[in-house]
Design a protein around this motif. Structure first.
Motif, mmCIF file in Angstrom:
data_model
loop_
_atom_site.group_PDB
_atom_site.id
_atom_site.type_symbol
_atom_site.label_atom_id
_atom_site.label_comp_id
_atom_site.label_asym_id
_atom_site.label_seq_id
_atom_site.Cartn_x
_atom_site.Cartn_y
_atom_site.Cartn_z
ATOM 1 N N PRO A 85 0.807 -1.225 0.000
ATOM 2 C CA PRO A 85 0.000 0.000 0.000
ATOM 3 C C PRO A 85 0.845 1.283 0.000
ATOM 4 O O PRO A 85 0.314 2.369 0.175
ATOM 5 C CB PRO A 85 -0.804 -0.128 1.296
ATOM 6 C CG PRO A 85 0.116 -0.844 2.212
ATOM 7 C CD PRO A 85 0.865 -1.825 1.342
ATOM 8 N N THR A 86 2.152 1.146 -0.212
ATOM 9 C CA THR A 86 3.038 2.318 -0.182
ATOM 10 C C THR A 86 3.511 2.739 -1.566
ATOM 11 O O THR A 86 4.247 3.710 -1.692
ATOM 12 C CB THR A 86 4.275 2.061 0.708
ATOM 13 O OG1 THR A 86 5.108 1.073 0.088
ATOM 14 C CG2 THR A 86 3.865 1.625 2.101
ATOM 15 N N GLU A 120 -3.635 2.709 11.849
ATOM 16 C CA GLU A 120 -2.985 1.628 12.603
ATOM 17 C C GLU A 120 -1.772 1.072 11.859
ATOM 18 O O GLU A 120 -0.731 0.791 12.456
ATOM 19 C CB GLU A 120 -4.018 0.524 12.829
ATOM 20 C CG GLU A 120 -3.585 -0.635 13.666
ATOM 21 C CD GLU A 120 -4.720 -1.659 13.841
ATOM 22 O OE1 GLU A 120 -4.397 -2.794 14.197
ATOM 23 O OE2 GLU A 120 -5.905 -1.325 13.614
ATOM 24 N N LEU A 121 -1.887 0.921 10.555
ATOM 25 C CA LEU A 121 -0.813 0.316 9.766
ATOM 26 C C LEU A 121 0.262 1.292 9.309
ATOM 27 O O LEU A 121 1.304 0.867 8.825
ATOM 28 C CB LEU A 121 -1.394 -0.408 8.549
ATOM 29 C CG LEU A 121 -2.112 -1.706 8.848
ATOM 30 C CD1 LEU A 121 -2.695 -2.296 7.576
ATOM 31 C CD2 LEU A 121 -1.179 -2.709 9.506
ATOM 32 N N SER A 122 0.009 2.584 9.459
ATOM 33 C CA SER A 122 0.975 3.560 8.954
ATOM 34 C C SER A 122 2.364 3.390 9.570
ATOM 35 O O SER A 122 3.375 3.613 8.906
ATOM 36 C CB SER A 122 0.467 4.985 9.143
ATOM 37 O OG SER A 122 0.368 5.290 10.514
ATOM 38 N N SER A 123 2.438 2.952 10.815
ATOM 39 C CA SER A 123 3.743 2.766 11.453
ATOM 40 C C SER A 123 4.368 1.407 11.102
ATOM 41 O O SER A 123 5.543 1.169 11.364
ATOM 42 C CB SER A 123 3.616 2.896 12.970
ATOM 43 O OG SER A 123 2.789 1.861 13.470
ATOM 44 N N TYR A 124 3.616 0.535 10.490
ATOM 45 C CA TYR A 124 4.095 -0.786 10.099
ATOM 46 C C TYR A 124 5.038 -0.711 8.899
ATOM 47 O O TYR A 124 5.946 -1.513 8.759
ATOM 48 C CB TYR A 124 2.871 -1.663 9.785
ATOM 49 C CG TYR A 124 3.172 -3.057 9.301
ATOM 50 C CD1 TYR A 124 3.486 -4.080 10.192
ATOM 51 C CD2 TYR A 124 3.114 -3.372 7.949
ATOM 52 C CE1 TYR A 124 3.736 -5.378 9.755
ATOM 53 C CE2 TYR A 124 3.364 -4.664 7.493
ATOM 54 C CZ TYR A 124 3.676 -5.650 8.403
ATOM 55 O OH TYR A 124 3.929 -6.921 7.958
ATOM 56 N N TYR A 125 4.809 0.269 8.028
ATOM 57 C CA TYR A 125 5.579 0.424 6.801
ATOM 58 C C TYR A 125 6.603 1.546 6.941
ATOM 59 O O TYR A 125 6.343 2.557 7.592
ATOM 60 C CB TYR A 125 4.641 0.729 5.625
ATOM 61 C CG TYR A 125 3.699 -0.410 5.310
ATOM 62 C CD1 TYR A 125 4.114 -1.483 4.530
ATOM 63 C CD2 TYR A 125 2.395 -0.424 5.801
ATOM 64 C CE1 TYR A 125 3.257 -2.538 4.251
ATOM 65 C CE2 TYR A 125 1.536 -1.481 5.516
ATOM 66 C CZ TYR A 125 1.983 -2.534 4.743
ATOM 67 O OH TYR A 125 1.135 -3.572 4.467
#
Length: 182
Positions: A85-86, A120-125
């Motif tokens: 998603p990036t 929530e997922l923004s810090s995962y990538y």
């Protein structure tokens, strides 16, 4: 016997063949249809028109799911972690706005859940998440030969080199959410 109340989700994660193959394996997903959404061109688009990049539509899937078995939140977590998603307007070698990462929400609750998952997922990538979040306006079903593409074409090169690894990743990180849990 009480009938199930199914909900719809419409998602684009690059090539719809990949997204369809992944989400067909998830418990609670009843049906997945490949199609097009998000553009402004008049009339029902064809695959050739979508591939031109001029219609504004993305390749998407629309799935029917049982929220008593799989929540919209969990579906989005699976979706977001089985594609990249990036990358803006691309997935791997597939490049163009038709391959963008997108969540088309069907109602305000889906919008709210999607906003939460994206946050929530923004810090995962390492790179920023560029997944588009838009209201669903219209969904066009793709041509018949796009439906169940992976199941019908597993020996095809694209399926072997692109879809099969995505399915392996799905099975590794989301094994507990699959129909045929190992």
């Amino acid at each position: 016997m009480e009938s199930k109340k199914l909900e719809l989700a419409t998602l684009g994660g690059g090539c719809f063949w990949c997204t369809e193959a992944v989400l067909l394996e998830v418990k609670g997903v009843e049906k997945v249809v490949s199609g097009y959404s998000g553009g402004n061109a008049p009339g029902k688009p064809t695959y050739k028109e979508i591939c031109s990049g001029l219609t504004g539509h993305a390749e998407v899937i629309q799935l029917s799911f049982d929220p008593d078995i799989i929540s919209f939140h969990d579906l989005l977590m699976i979706f977001m972690t089985t594609h990249d998603p990036t990358t803006l307007n691309r997935q791997g070698a597939d490049v163009g706005t038709q391959y963008r990462s997108v969540i088309f929400y069907h109602d305000e609750n889906q919008k709210k859940v999607a906003e939460g998952v994206l946050s929530e997922l923004s810090s995962y990538y390492e790179d920023p998440v560029v997944t588009e979040l838009s209201p669903l306006k219209i969904f066009y079903e793709a041509e018949d030969y796009h439906q169940d593409y992976y199941r019908n074409n597993q020996s095809q090169g694209y399926c072997n080199f692109v879809i099969t690894p995505k399915l392996a990743k799905l099975r590794k990180i989301h094994a507990d959410k699959l129909k045929n849990a190992i």
